[in-house]
Scaffold this active site. Structure first.
Site, PDB file in Angstrom:
ATOM      1  N   ASP A 121       0.838  -1.154  -0.303  1.00  0.00           N
ATOM      2  CA  ASP A 121      -0.038   0.111   0.085  1.00  0.00           C
ATOM      3  C   ASP A 121       1.069   1.304  -0.062  1.00  0.00           C
ATOM      4  O   ASP A 121       0.563   2.227  -0.474  1.00  0.00           O
ATOM      5  CB  ASP A 121      -0.877   0.095   1.350  1.00  0.00           C
ATOM      6  CG  ASP A 121      -2.203  -0.982   1.145  1.00  0.00           C
ATOM      7  OD1 ASP A 121      -2.273  -1.592  -0.048  1.00  0.00           O
ATOM      8  OD2 ASP A 121      -2.845  -1.036   2.282  1.00  0.00           O
ATOM      9  N   ASP A 169      -0.239   5.794   1.832  1.00  0.00           N
ATOM     10  CA  ASP A 169      -1.528   5.180   2.404  1.00  0.00           C
ATOM     11  C   ASP A 169      -1.446   5.789   3.895  1.00  0.00           C
ATOM     12  O   ASP A 169      -1.458   6.821   4.077  1.00  0.00           O
ATOM     13  CB  ASP A 169      -1.341   3.441   2.099  1.00  0.00           C
ATOM     14  CG  ASP A 169      -2.794   3.138   2.543  1.00  0.00           C
ATOM     15  OD1 ASP A 169      -3.922   3.831   2.162  1.00  0.00           O
ATOM     16  OD2 ASP A 169      -3.059   2.273   3.140  1.00  0.00           O
ATOM     17  N   ASP A 206      -0.743   1.726  10.081  1.00  0.00           N
ATOM     18  CA  ASP A 206      -2.040   0.935  10.077  1.00  0.00           C
ATOM     19  C   ASP A 206      -1.761  -0.497  10.805  1.00  0.00           C
ATOM     20  O   ASP A 206      -0.504  -1.005  10.806  1.00  0.00           O
ATOM     21  CB  ASP A 206      -2.124   0.343   8.653  1.00  0.00           C
ATOM     22  CG  ASP A 206      -2.924   1.635   7.838  1.00  0.00           C
ATOM     23  OD1 ASP A 206      -3.117   2.687   8.437  1.00  0.00           O
ATOM     24  OD2 ASP A 206      -3.412   1.600   6.692  1.00  0.00           O
ATOM     25  N   ARG A 240      -8.371  10.418  10.298  1.00  0.00           N
ATOM     26  CA  ARG A 240      -8.012   9.062  10.625  1.00  0.00           C
ATOM     27  C   ARG A 240      -6.831   9.217  11.857  1.00  0.00           C
ATOM     28  O   ARG A 240      -5.867   8.810  11.334  1.00  0.00           O
ATOM     29  CB  ARG A 240      -7.435   7.942   9.581  1.00  0.00           C
ATOM     30  CG  ARG A 240      -8.674   7.690   8.723  1.00  0.00           C
ATOM     31  CD  ARG A 240      -8.158   6.786   7.551  1.00  0.00           C
ATOM     32  NE  ARG A 240      -9.308   6.015   6.945  1.00  0.00           N
ATOM     33  CZ  ARG A 240      -9.137   5.210   6.146  1.00  0.00           C
ATOM     34  NH1 ARG A 240      -8.108   4.319   6.153  1.00  0.00           N
ATOM     35  NH2 ARG A 240     -10.236   4.792   5.287  1.00  0.00           N
TER      36      ARG A 240
END
Length: 481
Positions: free
Chosen positions: A216, A240, A244, A296
């Site tokens: 990603d 990205d 994560d 986010r």
């Protein structure tokens, strides 16, 4: 007999995967059984550190005390000989990632070469050679380095990257991947301009390399892993996410970092329907979410997320979002809303109707709202669920300036003491001189612009096999005479 066959098949699949036994994270994530007790302990340590700082200042009348009130920093920075006692850092984590040992009790490894020319057969002295080793290693840097990765930097378990004393930048293809491993500490490095890479072979251990599809472009990708601590890093400008954590990852602390110049900052959870992420537990503490961030911070699916004593000085859409009924415990943060009158809300429930999210446990306690910011809490019986967490009052956001003043990579004079490394596989003895390549600084123009799906075919195959076995086990068996 069928059950035995299924167990054998699953074991066989795991044996062909790197660290295959860690696949159990998908169904047995190993989360802490009492998350409120972990929250309680975080507050206790913060309150104790601030109390010690006040007491020392009052007794010594010394405003320059090394004590900051930040329990992570106070744990190691007050030691004047910290540079020669580096592994003490492994005892300083708080929250759900507190059990991350990293390379504690292992040898020191000195990165002497900033190149990354071969992802299958990395040269001794490079960072890639260090992180794939089977043994615990405490990885250090004797000089400033910009390491331009050719492919994902796939870690093995029990590793610490310790960038204290040098200005270390990790950029380029794929950046850091923590997949089906445990016990990793990443401390005091810059991670930025990470872009997709893959469609080639990459080594993950001395005995294994395999084909990787397109990544990603995350800064740090945590995939099916546990006991991870990311501290005092500066992250920005990846294709990205900056960090994560998905596919059953748990036991994670993200602390003292500085985030800036990015859209989708942090994703916690693979999908709303991925049940193993219900065991995800993450502590997000003492971070500074800085300029030019969009959304986010984090975006949560399932799990228990403790967001405590962070500074939010910018978002364009929202700060904390979620779906799939995560528990979000926001305590002692300072949220500064943007000028946009339509983006004042800290929280955002994504792809979910009001009637569905009203029962989710999202709580704000001791937060300070600035410039019209507001937090929409939810959940029935929240007082009961959080009763243990409140037995120690979260430190007021009035102390945020003190707690986050050193967020990101450390850079003052006392941190530029390199210390000594007297042990390690490449700590001398003819390994050659330090190699640091010259070249221009890494810029936005050097990053790629494509974004593809993550490498998931192995996981999909495993889950398919597991479901097949479970379904088959419910079929009637013929009786044997």
């Amino acid at each position: 007999m069928l059950q035995i066959t299924c167990i054998f098949l699953l074991s066989l699949v795991g044996s062909f995967l790197p660290l295959g036994t860690a696949m159990l994270n998908l169904t047995l994530p190993g989360q802490h059984p009492h998350p409120e007790a972990v929250v309680h302990e975080v507050h206790r340590k913060v309150n104790a550190s601030i109390a010690r700082r006040k007491m020392l200042q009052e007794s010594m009348k010394d405003e320059s005390s090394c004590l900051t009130g930040n329990p992570v920093d106070d744990c190691w920075k007050c030691d004047p000989n910290w540079a020669n006692n580096r592994q003490r850092l492994a005892d300083c984590a708080i929250g759900f990632g507190q059990y991350a040992k990293g390379g504690k009790d292992g040898k020191f490894y000195i990165v002497t070469d900033d190149s990354d020319d071969d992802a299958v057969n990395p040269k001794p002295g490079t960072l890639r050679y260090a992180v794939i080793q089977d043994e615990p290693l405490w990885i250090v840097f004797p000089s400033n380095m910009m390491i331009k990765l050719s492919q994902e930097l796939i870690f093995n378990s029990y590793k610490t990257i310790d960038g204290r004393g040098a200005d270390v930048h990790i950029v380029g293809g794929g950046c850091i991947t923590l997949q089906y491993i445990s016990n990793v500490i990443i401390h005091n490095v810059h991670i930025h301009h990470c872009h997709p890479s893959g469609n080639t072979n990459v080594r993950s251990s001395p005995a294994h390399y395999g084909y990787r599809t397109e990544s990603d472009g995350d800064g740090i990708s945590i995939f099916g892993s546990k006991d991870i601590w990311i501290d005092h890093c500066t992250l920005s400008r990846c294709k990205d996410g900056l960090i994560d954590a998905v596919m059953g990852s748990t036991g994670i602390t993200i602390s003292n970092n500085f985030f800036s110049h990015h859209n989708e900052v942090m994703l916690l959870g693979h999908s709303d329907d991925y049940l193993p992420d219900s065991g995800m537990q993450v502590t997000i503490a003492f971070n500074h979410f800085g300029e030019k961030l969009v959304q986010r911070m984090p975006r949560c699916r399932r799990g228990y997320i403790h967001v405590v004593n962070n500074e939010y000085t910018h978002w364009e859409m929202y700060a904390i979002g979620g779906s799939g009924n995560p528990t979000i415990n926001s305590q002692g943060n300072r949220y500064m809303a943007p000028v946009n009158p339509y983006a004042k809300e800290v929280t955002k429930r994504l792809d979910t109707g009001d009637g569905e999210w009203r029962d989710w446990n999202w709580r704000s306690e001791g937060d300070i709202m600035v410039n019209g910011a507001f937090f929409v809490a939810s959940g029935e019986g929240v007082e009961v669920k959080y009763e243990k967490a409140y037995s120690v009052e979260p430190k007021s956001a009035d102390h945020i300036d003190l707690l986050i003043m050193n967020a990101g990579v450390l850079g003052n004079a006392r941190d530029n003491n390199l210390g000594m490394w007297s042990r390690g596989p490449n700590s001398g003895g003819g390994e050659g001189e330090i190699t640091v390549s010259d070249g221009p600084e890494y810029t936005d123009d050097m990053s790629l612009t494509t974004r593809l799906l993550p490498p998931s075919y192995i996981v999909s195959s495993f889950i398919g096999l597991l479901l097949l076995c479970l379904l088959s086990s419910n079929m009637p068996l013929t009786n044997e005479e």
